[in-house]
Design a protein around this motif. Sequence first.
Motif, PDB file in Angstrom:
ATOM      1  N   MET A   1     -10.436  20.458 -38.467  1.00 57.97           N
ATOM      2  CA  MET A   1     -11.489  19.189 -38.313  1.00 57.97           C
ATOM      3  C   MET A   1     -10.829  17.879 -39.356  1.00 57.97           C
ATOM      4  SD  MET A   1     -14.668  22.410 -40.226  1.00 57.97           S
ATOM      5  CE  MET A   1     -14.631  24.021 -39.481  1.00 57.97           C
ATOM      6  N   ARG A   2      -9.838  18.039 -40.110  1.00 56.30           N
ATOM      7  CA  ARG A   2      -9.306  17.145 -40.962  1.00 56.30           C
ATOM      8  C   ARG A   2      -9.451  16.072 -39.576  1.00 56.30           C
ATOM      9  NH1 ARG A   2      -4.946  19.079 -45.393  1.00 56.30           N
ATOM     10  NH2 ARG A   2      -4.266  19.422 -42.993  1.00 56.30           N
ATOM     11  N   THR A   3      -8.388  15.890 -38.499  1.00 54.04           N
ATOM     12  CA  THR A   3      -8.370  14.921 -37.305  1.00 54.04           C
ATOM     13  C   THR A   3      -9.551  14.630 -36.951  1.00 54.04           C
ATOM     14  OG1 THR A   3      -6.551  15.869 -37.380  1.00 54.04           O
ATOM     15  CG2 THR A   3      -6.986  14.921 -35.692  1.00 54.04           C
ATOM     16  N   THR A   4     -10.433  15.545 -37.227  1.00 51.20           N
ATOM     17  CA  THR A   4     -11.918  15.238 -35.879  1.00 51.20           C
ATOM     18  C   THR A   4     -12.501  14.137 -36.759  1.00 51.20           C
ATOM     19  OG1 THR A   4     -11.943  17.030 -35.045  1.00 51.20           O
ATOM     20  CG2 THR A   4     -14.216  15.675 -35.010  1.00 51.20           C
ATOM     21  N   PHE A   5     -12.801  14.203 -38.563  1.00 47.23           N
ATOM     22  CA  PHE A   5     -12.830  13.174 -39.074  1.00 47.23           C
ATOM     23  C   PHE A   5     -12.223  12.152 -39.230  1.00 47.23           C
ATOM     24  CE2 PHE A   5     -12.325  11.300 -43.562  1.00 47.23           C
ATOM     25  CZ  PHE A   5     -12.802  10.428 -43.726  1.00 47.23           C
ATOM     26  N   VAL A   6     -11.593  12.105 -39.140  1.00 51.72           N
ATOM     27  CA  VAL A   6     -10.892  10.651 -39.131  1.00 51.72           C
ATOM     28  C   VAL A   6     -10.485   9.797 -38.019  1.00 51.72           C
ATOM     29  CG1 VAL A   6      -8.566   9.785 -39.041  1.00 51.72           C
ATOM     30  CG2 VAL A   6      -8.306  11.612 -40.789  1.00 51.72           C
ATOM     31  N   ASN A   7     -10.342  10.845 -36.747  1.00 53.73           N
ATOM     32  CA  ASN A   7     -11.045   9.986 -35.577  1.00 53.73           C
ATOM     33  C   ASN A   7     -12.564   9.317 -35.366  1.00 53.73           C
ATOM     34  OD1 ASN A   7      -8.291  10.561 -34.401  1.00 53.73           O
ATOM     35  ND2 ASN A   7      -8.946  12.344 -33.362  1.00 53.73           N
ATOM     36  N   GLU A   8     -13.801   9.644 -36.079  1.00 54.39           N
ATOM     37  CA  GLU A   8     -14.559   9.732 -35.595  1.00 54.39           C
ATOM     38  C   GLU A   8     -14.936   8.902 -36.592  1.00 54.39           C
ATOM     39  OE1 GLU A   8     -16.963  10.386 -33.592  1.00 54.39           O
ATOM     40  OE2 GLU A   8     -15.697  11.878 -32.472  1.00 54.39           O
ATOM     41  N   LYS A 160      -6.881  22.784 -36.963  1.00 50.60           N
ATOM     42  CA  LYS A 160      -6.588  23.503 -36.214  1.00 50.60           C
ATOM     43  C   LYS A 160      -7.577  24.430 -36.117  1.00 50.60           C
ATOM     44  CE  LYS A 160      -1.251  23.594 -36.449  1.00 50.60           C
ATOM     45  NZ  LYS A 160       0.280  24.458 -37.376  1.00 50.60           N
ATOM     46  N   ASP A 161      -9.074  24.214 -36.334  1.00 52.14           N
ATOM     47  CA  ASP A 161     -10.081  25.040 -35.977  1.00 52.14           C
ATOM     48  C   ASP A 161     -10.218  24.864 -34.199  1.00 52.14           C
ATOM     49  OD1 ASP A 161     -10.956  25.231 -38.853  1.00 52.14           O
ATOM     50  OD2 ASP A 161     -10.531  22.965 -38.906  1.00 52.14           O
ATOM     51  N   PRO A 162     -10.383  26.278 -33.854  1.00 50.30           N
ATOM     52  CA  PRO A 162     -10.880  26.149 -32.561  1.00 50.30           C
ATOM     53  C   PRO A 162     -12.736  25.297 -31.917  1.00 50.30           C
ATOM     54  CG  PRO A 162     -11.053  28.255 -33.490  1.00 50.30           C
ATOM     55  CD  PRO A 162     -10.691  27.857 -34.388  1.00 50.30           C
ATOM     56  N   PHE A 163     -12.731  25.266 -31.226  1.00 49.61           N
ATOM     57  CA  PHE A 163     -13.447  25.108 -30.774  1.00 49.61           C
ATOM     58  C   PHE A 163     -14.547  26.219 -30.332  1.00 49.61           C
ATOM     59  CE2 PHE A 163     -11.892  20.814 -30.384  1.00 49.61           C
ATOM     60  CZ  PHE A 163     -13.213  19.695 -30.515  1.00 49.61           C
ATOM     61  N   LEU A 164     -15.442  26.138 -30.870  1.00 49.55           N
ATOM     62  CA  LEU A 164     -16.786  27.308 -30.924  1.00 49.55           C
ATOM     63  C   LEU A 164     -17.643  26.810 -29.564  1.00 49.55           C
ATOM     64  CD1 LEU A 164     -16.378  28.438 -34.545  1.00 49.55           C
ATOM     65  CD2 LEU A 164     -15.095  29.855 -32.089  1.00 49.55           C
ATOM     66  N   HIS A 165     -18.723  25.577 -29.682  1.00 46.25           N
ATOM     67  CA  HIS A 165     -19.799  25.441 -28.778  1.00 46.25           C
ATOM     68  C   HIS A 165     -19.027  24.332 -27.657  1.00 46.25           C
ATOM     69  CE1 HIS A 165     -21.855  26.003 -31.876  1.00 46.25           C
ATOM     70  NE2 HIS A 165     -21.503  25.245 -33.527  1.00 46.25           N
ATOM     71  N   LYS A 166     -18.722  25.290 -27.181  1.00 46.06           N
ATOM     72  CA  LYS A 166     -17.848  24.456 -25.506  1.00 46.06           C
ATOM     73  C   LYS A 166     -19.344  23.722 -24.328  1.00 46.06           C
ATOM     74  CE  LYS A 166     -14.158  27.077 -26.014  1.00 46.06           C
ATOM     75  NZ  LYS A 166     -12.668  28.983 -25.270  1.00 46.06           N
ATOM     76  N   ASN A 167     -20.342  24.618 -24.634  1.00 46.05           N
ATOM     77  CA  ASN A 167     -21.423  24.015 -24.277  1.00 46.05           C
ATOM     78  C   ASN A 167     -22.312  23.154 -24.249  1.00 46.05           C
ATOM     79  OD1 ASN A 167     -20.072  25.696 -21.982  1.00 46.05           O
ATOM     80  ND2 ASN A 167     -20.857  27.075 -22.955  1.00 46.05           N
ATOM     81  N   LEU A 168     -22.366  22.841 -25.682  1.00 50.90           N
ATOM     82  CA  LEU A 168     -23.393  21.854 -26.428  1.00 50.90           C
ATOM     83  C   LEU A 168     -23.004  20.482 -26.215  1.00 50.90           C
ATOM     84  CD1 LEU A 168     -24.050  23.399 -29.447  1.00 50.90           C
ATOM     85  CD2 LEU A 168     -25.729  23.768 -27.420  1.00 50.90           C
ATOM     86  N   LYS A 169     -24.196  19.609 -25.613  1.00 54.33           N
ATOM     87  CA  LYS A 169     -23.994  18.262 -25.706  1.00 54.33           C
ATOM     88  C   LYS A 169     -24.093  17.167 -27.496  1.00 54.33           C
ATOM     89  CE  LYS A 169     -25.205  17.794 -21.203  1.00 54.33           C
ATOM     90  NZ  LYS A 169     -25.537  17.035 -20.740  1.00 54.33           N
ATOM     91  N   ASP A 170     -23.817  15.873 -27.723  1.00 58.58           N
ATOM     92  CA  ASP A 170     -23.963  15.844 -28.927  1.00 58.58           C
ATOM     93  C   ASP A 170     -25.190  15.579 -29.213  1.00 58.58           C
ATOM     94  OD1 ASP A 170     -21.172  15.079 -29.257  1.00 58.58           O
ATOM     95  OD2 ASP A 170     -20.518  13.575 -29.013  1.00 58.58           O
ATOM     96  N   GLU A 171     -25.537  15.394 -28.210  1.00 63.83           N
ATOM     97  CA  GLU A 171     -27.465  15.718 -28.821  1.00 63.83           C
ATOM     98  C   GLU A 171     -28.329  16.450 -29.173  1.00 63.83           C
ATOM     99  OE1 GLU A 171     -27.146  14.511 -24.065  1.00 63.83           O
ATOM    100  OE2 GLU A 171     -26.094  14.270 -25.985  1.00 63.83           O
ATOM    101  N   ASP A 172     -26.986  17.662 -28.689  1.00 66.48           N
ATOM    102  CA  ASP A 172     -28.099  18.883 -29.487  1.00 66.48           C
ATOM    103  C   ASP A 172     -27.718  19.204 -30.662  1.00 66.48           C
ATOM    104  OD1 ASP A 172     -28.629  19.840 -26.550  1.00 66.48           O
ATOM    105  OD2 ASP A 172     -26.172  20.759 -26.350  1.00 66.48           O
ATOM    106  N   PHE A 173     -27.002  18.827 -31.151  1.00 65.86           N
ATOM    107  CA  PHE A 173     -26.741  18.942 -32.763  1.00 65.86           C
ATOM    108  C   PHE A 173     -27.550  17.832 -33.518  1.00 65.86           C
ATOM    109  CE2 PHE A 173     -25.145  17.787 -37.076  1.00 65.86           C
ATOM    110  CZ  PHE A 173     -24.176  18.683 -37.015  1.00 65.86           C
ATOM    111  N   GLU A 174     -27.984  18.524 -34.758  1.00 68.03           N
ATOM    112  CA  GLU A 174     -29.537  17.916 -35.283  1.00 68.03           C
ATOM    113  C   GLU A 174     -28.984  18.842 -36.939  1.00 68.03           C
ATOM    114  OE1 GLU A 174     -34.455  17.400 -35.991  1.00 68.03           O
ATOM    115  OE2 GLU A 174     -33.548  18.296 -34.443  1.00 68.03           O
ATOM    116  N   ILE A 175     -28.405  17.578 -37.960  1.00 62.70           N
ATOM    117  CA  ILE A 175     -28.959  17.800 -39.134  1.00 62.70           C
ATOM    118  C   ILE A 175     -30.002  18.352 -39.638  1.00 62.70           C
ATOM    119  CG2 ILE A 175     -28.882  16.409 -41.781  1.00 62.70           C
ATOM    120  CD1 ILE A 175     -26.957  14.469 -40.786  1.00 62.70           C
ATOM    121  N   GLY A 176     -29.994  19.549 -40.465  1.00 64.74           N
ATOM    122  CA  GLY A 176     -31.057  20.134 -41.071  1.00 64.74           C
ATOM    123  C   GLY A 176     -31.763  21.406 -39.807  1.00 64.74           C
ATOM    124  N   LYS A 177     -30.425  21.348 -38.845  1.00 62.07           N
ATOM    125  CA  LYS A 177     -31.178  22.549 -37.616  1.00 62.07           C
ATOM    126  C   LYS A 177     -30.195  23.087 -37.076  1.00 62.07           C
ATOM    127  CE  LYS A 177     -34.870  23.455 -34.030  1.00 62.07           C
ATOM    128  NZ  LYS A 177     -35.277  24.709 -34.911  1.00 62.07           N
TER     129      LYS A 177
END
Length: 311
Positions: A1-8, A160-177
């Motif tokens: 997740m740390r690498t993901t944070f830096v990249n974003e 080294k955390d695995p991807f667990l949501h393989k079929n979701l798009k970015d627009e499917d994520f909502e803070i508080g949902k």
Amino acid sequence: MRTTFVNELMKLAEKDERIVLITGDMGFSMFEKFKEKFPDRYYNAGIAEQNMVGMAAGLALRGKKPYVYSIIPFLIMRSYEQVRVDVCYHELDVKFIGSGGGVSYGHLGATHHATEDINLMRGLPNIEIIAPGDPYEAKNAVDKSYLNKKPTYIRLSKNKDPFLHKNLKDEDFEIGKAICMKKSGNIAIIAISNMLNQAVEVSNELDNLGIKNSLYSFHTIKPMDKETLDKIFKNYKYIVTMEEHNVIGGLYGAIMEEYGKGVINDYSIEKVLPIAINDKFSHHVGDQNNIRKYFGIDKDSVINKIKEILK
């Protein structure tokens, strides 16, 4: 997740020159590219976390968007007064990025464990708290929280955390949902942060045992998804909460606060089983999996506890 944070953050910083990154003598081998590309927007505050948060507050008051990174006990606990008074009291646009949720830094001992942080941060007004469970949630926590102008705490594990949501798009994520990952049976498993991967393993093992279950990722602790939570309480007989955090004030505590506001007879719920650290420091030294087993929150222990409530 740390690498993901830096990249974003790199992507966001390319588009928004207000973004600055502040770290407390952490992030070596992580932030070199950011420092090279944005040398005037990278600050190493040293081992002076109170000053680090105060600096972030000052920069936010001048129109910047500070991202403050460190290991959680140093980021949150050592500088709690500054987080409270300098940032949250003034509702400033500061993002706190904490690494090492739960007992991720297990072998370094209790001083480096983050098992009370959600409790501490939940008590502060004006702040959002996101505890992503995989890189997909981490990426979207960074991207979506960028759009708000309020204090935000993002609780990461390590790498080294695995991807667990393989079929979701970015627009499917909502803070508080919350995210419903599977729906079946009369047991609902609710997980956050670095326990989500283990919750997936528990859920699959229960399926193999013929115990149907549903699985939810409550990646946002504040604001809580009250609508989904109410549906869970009305439609399931058993709820299992899974977190690598003290049983007090974390996911279980937040859920039970909401549960207590309702009329108990309106719910079908029979049992809420908290999988959490039972209000203790770890005097046991070992890696993350070893400490989970010590506290009885490893996969096998969780499955056995679920079997017990079904008897």
